[in-house]
Design a protein around this motif. Structure first.
Motif, PDB file in Angstrom:
ATOM      1  N   GLY A  52      30.322  42.719  37.464  1.00  0.00           N
ATOM      2  CA  GLY A  52      29.433  44.069  37.028  1.00  0.00           C
ATOM      3  C   GLY A  52      30.381  45.369  37.012  1.00  0.00           C
ATOM      4  O   GLY A  52      31.623  45.378  36.361  1.00  0.00           O
ATOM      5  N   ALA A  53      29.799  46.187  37.698  1.00  0.00           N
ATOM      6  CA  ALA A  53      31.158  47.566  36.931  1.00  0.00           C
ATOM      7  C   ALA A  53      31.968  46.791  37.700  1.00  0.00           C
ATOM      8  O   ALA A  53      33.102  47.912  37.602  1.00  0.00           O
ATOM      9  N   ALA A  54      32.257  46.155  38.959  1.00  0.00           N
ATOM     10  CA  ALA A  54      33.800  46.513  39.810  1.00  0.00           C
ATOM     11  C   ALA A  54      34.546  45.199  39.173  1.00  0.00           C
ATOM     12  O   ALA A  54      36.477  45.885  39.222  1.00  0.00           O
ATOM     13  N   GLY A  55      33.720  44.149  38.464  1.00  0.00           N
ATOM     14  CA  GLY A  55      34.639  43.805  37.749  1.00  0.00           C
ATOM     15  C   GLY A  55      35.641  44.184  36.751  1.00  0.00           C
ATOM     16  O   GLY A  55      36.718  44.214  36.313  1.00  0.00           O
ATOM     17  N   PHE A  56      34.554  45.657  35.819  1.00  0.00           N
ATOM     18  CA  PHE A  56      34.995  45.991  34.324  1.00  0.00           C
ATOM     19  C   PHE A  56      36.158  46.917  35.300  1.00  0.00           C
ATOM     20  O   PHE A  56      38.110  46.997  34.415  1.00  0.00           O
ATOM     21  N   ASN A  57      36.169  47.788  36.214  1.00  0.00           N
ATOM     22  CA  ASN A  57      37.473  48.479  36.811  1.00  0.00           C
ATOM     23  C   ASN A  57      37.956  47.560  37.468  1.00  0.00           C
ATOM     24  O   ASN A  57      39.908  48.286  37.299  1.00  0.00           O
ATOM     25  N   ALA A  58      38.229  46.243  37.483  1.00  0.00           N
ATOM     26  CA  ALA A  58      39.156  45.456  37.923  1.00  0.00           C
ATOM     27  C   ALA A  58      40.114  45.608  36.710  1.00  0.00           C
ATOM     28  O   ALA A  58      41.313  44.543  36.529  1.00  0.00           O
ATOM     29  N   ARG A  84      52.560  57.236  48.916  1.00  0.00           N
ATOM     30  CA  ARG A  84      52.383  55.522  48.823  1.00  0.00           C
ATOM     31  C   ARG A  84      50.838  55.656  49.639  1.00  0.00           C
ATOM     32  O   ARG A  84      50.158  55.774  49.908  1.00  0.00           O
ATOM     33  N   VAL A  85      50.082  54.935  47.920  1.00  0.00           N
ATOM     34  CA  VAL A  85      48.431  54.536  48.336  1.00  0.00           C
ATOM     35  C   VAL A  85      48.147  52.811  48.841  1.00  0.00           C
ATOM     36  O   VAL A  85      48.722  51.935  47.998  1.00  0.00           O
ATOM     37  N   LEU A  86      47.825  52.818  49.879  1.00  0.00           N
ATOM     38  CA  LEU A  86      46.890  51.459  50.136  1.00  0.00           C
ATOM     39  C   LEU A  86      46.078  51.315  49.548  1.00  0.00           C
ATOM     40  O   LEU A  86      45.031  51.879  50.882  1.00  0.00           O
ATOM     41  N   LEU A  87      45.182  50.555  48.700  1.00  0.00           N
ATOM     42  CA  LEU A  87      43.624  50.623  48.507  1.00  0.00           C
ATOM     43  C   LEU A  87      43.188  49.238  48.836  1.00  0.00           C
ATOM     44  O   LEU A  87      43.795  47.992  47.826  1.00  0.00           O
ATOM     45  N   LEU A  88      42.064  49.193  50.017  1.00  0.00           N
ATOM     46  CA  LEU A  88      41.430  47.418  49.853  1.00  0.00           C
ATOM     47  C   LEU A  88      40.468  47.720  49.420  1.00  0.00           C
ATOM     48  O   LEU A  88      39.234  48.332  49.973  1.00  0.00           O
ATOM     49  N   ALA A  89      40.250  46.567  48.928  1.00  0.00           N
ATOM     50  CA  ALA A  89      39.212  46.360  48.293  1.00  0.00           C
ATOM     51  C   ALA A  89      38.106  44.990  47.906  1.00  0.00           C
ATOM     52  O   ALA A  89      38.458  44.297  48.125  1.00  0.00           O
ATOM     53  N   GLY A  90      36.931  45.220  48.729  1.00  0.00           N
ATOM     54  CA  GLY A  90      36.249  44.072  48.881  1.00  0.00           C
ATOM     55  C   GLY A  90      35.749  44.075  47.783  1.00  0.00           C
ATOM     56  O   GLY A  90      35.649  44.319  46.874  1.00  0.00           O
ATOM     57  N   PRO A  91      34.855  42.599  48.030  1.00  0.00           N
ATOM     58  CA  PRO A  91      34.107  42.211  47.421  1.00  0.00           C
ATOM     59  C   PRO A  91      32.778  42.350  46.402  1.00  0.00           C
ATOM     60  O   PRO A  91      32.659  42.136  45.013  1.00  0.00           O
ATOM     61  N   GLY A  92      32.667  43.672  46.873  1.00  0.00           N
ATOM     62  CA  GLY A  92      31.580  44.620  46.304  1.00  0.00           C
ATOM     63  C   GLY A  92      31.322  45.681  45.567  1.00  0.00           C
ATOM     64  O   GLY A  92      32.640  45.603  45.364  1.00  0.00           O
ATOM     65  N   ASN A  93      30.393  46.631  45.249  1.00  0.00           N
ATOM     66  CA  ASN A  93      30.219  47.869  44.800  1.00  0.00           C
ATOM     67  C   ASN A  93      31.727  48.945  45.922  1.00  0.00           C
ATOM     68  O   ASN A  93      31.999  49.945  45.229  1.00  0.00           O
ATOM     69  N   ASN A  94      31.974  48.777  47.112  1.00  0.00           N
ATOM     70  CA  ASN A  94      32.397  49.705  47.740  1.00  0.00           C
ATOM     71  C   ASN A  94      33.747  48.666  47.086  1.00  0.00           C
ATOM     72  O   ASN A  94      34.852  50.208  46.749  1.00  0.00           O
ATOM     73  N   GLY A  95      34.181  48.269  46.556  1.00  0.00           N
ATOM     74  CA  GLY A  95      35.751  47.392  46.311  1.00  0.00           C
ATOM     75  C   GLY A  95      35.810  48.232  44.911  1.00  0.00           C
ATOM     76  O   GLY A  95      36.842  48.129  44.915  1.00  0.00           O
ATOM     77  N   GLY A  96      34.880  48.596  44.581  1.00  0.00           N
ATOM     78  CA  GLY A  96      34.758  48.912  42.602  1.00  0.00           C
ATOM     79  C   GLY A  96      35.306  50.370  42.911  1.00  0.00           C
ATOM     80  O   GLY A  96      35.913  50.705  42.039  1.00  0.00           O
ATOM     81  N   LYS A 155      39.218  39.212  47.209  1.00  0.00           N
ATOM     82  CA  LYS A 155      38.564  37.841  46.353  1.00  0.00           C
ATOM     83  C   LYS A 155      40.049  37.901  45.007  1.00  0.00           C
ATOM     84  O   LYS A 155      39.897  39.034  44.379  1.00  0.00           O
ATOM     85  N   ALA A 156      39.690  36.988  44.071  1.00  0.00           N
ATOM     86  CA  ALA A 156      40.289  36.835  42.780  1.00  0.00           C
ATOM     87  C   ALA A 156      39.827  37.327  42.493  1.00  0.00           C
ATOM     88  O   ALA A 156      38.702  38.685  41.710  1.00  0.00           O
ATOM     89  N   ARG A 157      40.615  37.560  41.235  1.00  0.00           N
ATOM     90  CA  ARG A 157      40.431  39.615  40.256  1.00  0.00           C
ATOM     91  C   ARG A 157      39.479  38.991  39.220  1.00  0.00           C
ATOM     92  O   ARG A 157      38.301  40.137  39.152  1.00  0.00           O
TER      93      ARG A 157
END
Length: 513
Positions: free
Chosen positions: A98-104, A57-69, A91-93
């Motif tokens: 940018g690249a983070a949004g694409f991956n989301a 089980r892996v929980l990934l915390l994704a912030g609002p910037g490229n680090n979250g991406g 934040k909401a998906r």
């Protein structure tokens, strides 16, 4: 330009951001490609630390910037390996860009579980097997917002029950100084991309960073050369720069080092400097000392030659001409160990400087330098200052807290003010030159924190200055070699307790093991 065999770039967060931007603008790469590379390198680094992730089980915390991406893209790779992933979004998906949004959007199409960060299960009762911190990247500055601080606190409470893995930098840690703001994630391991950042190598950052893993993500060499950074870290391969002695060599060709120091009650320091030079391979080492202390100094070790001057227990201006004459033929000098602070010795230094060969100034020589600004004009570019933080504070007219607040800038300030190389000693020692380059040793060795350790470093540095190496490379090799001795001694003295003379004795072994 520094030899890349021995130095790795150590960019600031602003410099690494410039590399990313230049890779896109100047080379035609995309931020999406860089993020994909980063996420795959993070996957490989994670697997190297925790092994097979199937059914974990892996929980990934994704912030609002490229680090979250990066975290969102990593979740896709781990899902492909059979892990049970959950993404906790800050934040909401639809607000990821940018690249983070694409991956989301890709993660949503794949049906990967995504929940708001506020609903992330961070209870000690049922923690995930692996927790990936992708909240804040190296560009974070200021202090954590209360809501994020609460998340960091909750994450850290799981440190003994789950594997905490940070992307690029633990959230809450400054990428510039390595200080928590006011707290940070305490990771088991941190994978940072393309190059370590300045803050990650700071002494204070160690407990938060854990094991530091540096992984390339495809920043072109041309970009790094066109946008050079100002800081570097020493590579282990720097030991290969050590000059050798040909089989037919003799002691006269192995470097003649003179240590100038000693005073009543302070005869051990110049002896330790002499031992440092001898154990590092110098062929001839002499200690120029006040006449009244020669017997006490000579009794310490017969291998170190002595040359007494005058009849006092300290140097005076009268001895300066004779000592200068004695330096004829010397390849390097270590000035200051055990010199003492007698007022008469100030006149001795004024008459002795400038020196006719490369020199290391340490200990009491630095105190006289701090008290007499006119001495700075007598230092050449082949001079090396080796202060600890207290001495550095006196040299710069400030306090220790400010020196330690930004060790890279403090070392740069020393080198710039005195027009020579500066070595700011301490954990993760920093070497700086007047051009503003700063080089950090990655070694933190508590076994070096013993009286006389700096004297050994002075002799070791003088030995290498006496070789064909450039002053900068010689100084960096000395710092790294000295650090290796501390790490080797930790095996025999895990609770410390080693002597400074044992640091010197370790020199021939540490560089070959």
């Amino acid at each position: 330009m520094l030899d890349e065999r021995y130095f790795d770039p150590l960019p600031t967060p602003a410099e690494i951001a410039a590399w990313d931007a230049a890779s896109v603008a100047e080379c035609g790469l995309s931020f999406l490609a860089l993020m994909e590379n980063a996420s795959r390198e993070a996957m490989h680094a994670l697997l190297g630390e925790v092994g097979d992730v199937r059914d974990k089980r892996v929980l990934l915390l994704a912030g609002p910037g490229n680090n979250g991406g990066d975290a969102i893209a990593l979740a896709r790779h781990l899902d492909g390996l059979g892990a049970h992933v959950t993404l906790a979004l800050a934040k909401a998906r639809g607000r990821y860009k940018g690249a983070a949004g694409f991956n989301a959007r890709v993660a949503a199409r794949l049906g990967l579980p995504m929940i708001p960060l506020a609903r992330a299960e961070l209870s000690r009762a049922d923690p995930p097997d692996i927790l990936v911190d992708g909240l804040l990247g190296t560009g974070f500055a200021g202090e954590l917002r209360p809501d994020l601080a609460a998340v960091v606190e909750a994450v850290n409470r799981l440190a003994d029950r789950t594997s905490l893995f940070a992307l690029d930098i633990p959230s809450g840690l400054s990428g510039v100084t390595g200080r928590p703001s006011p707290l940070a994630v305490t990771a088991r391991a941190t994978v940072t991309f393309e190059a370590a950042k300045t803050g990650l190598l700071a002494t204070e950052a160690g407990p938060y960073v854990g094991k530091l893993l540096v992984r390339p993500i495809g920043i072109p060499r041309a970009v790094k050369e066109a946008h050079p950074c100002r800081a570097f870290r020493l590579r282990p391969d720097i030991v290969r720069a050590r000059p050798g002695l040909p089989p037919t060599g003799h002691k006269g060709g192995a470097g003649r080092v003179v240590v100038i120091g000693g005073s009543r009650g302070l005869t051990g320091a110049p002896l330790l400097a002499g031992l440092g030079a001898l154990r590092a391979g110098s062929g001839l080492v002499s200690v120029a000392c006040p006449g009244a202390v020669e017997i006490a100094l000579k009794a310490g070790f017969p291998d170190v030659m002595t040359m007494p001057f005058g009849t006092e227990g300290h140097f005076t201006a009268a001895e300066a001409p004779a000592v200068r004459a004695f330096l004829t033929g010397a390849d390097a000098v270590a000035l200051g160990p055990g010199l003492g602070r007698h007022p008469d010795t100030a006149g001795f230094l004024a008459g002795l400087l400038p020196l006719p060969c490369p020199a290391v100034l340490d200990a009491d020589a630095l105190n006289f330098l701090a008290n007499d600004p006119t001495l700075a004009g007598k230092l050449g570019p082949a001079t090396v200052l080796t202060p600890h933080p207290g001495e550095a504070a006196r040299l710069l007219g400030t306090d220790i807290a400010r020196i330690e607040a930004d060790r890279l800038e403090s070392a740069r300030a020393l080198a710039g003010k005195y027009g020579c190389l500066a070595v700011l000693k301490g954990p993760a020692t920093v070497v700086a030159n007047p051009e503003g380059q700063a080089i950090v040793s990655p070694i933190i060795a508590p076994n070096l924190a013993v009286g006389g350790s700096g004297d050994v470093l002075s002799g070791l540095t003088a030995n290498l200055l006496a070789s064909a190496l450039s002053p900068l490379l010689a100084t960096c090799l000395a710092v790294y070699w000295h650090g290796l001795c501390g790490t080797r001694l930790a095996a025999a003295y895990p609770g410390r307790g080693n002597l400074a003379s044992e640091i010197a004795a370790m020199l021939p072994h540490a560089i070959t093991e």
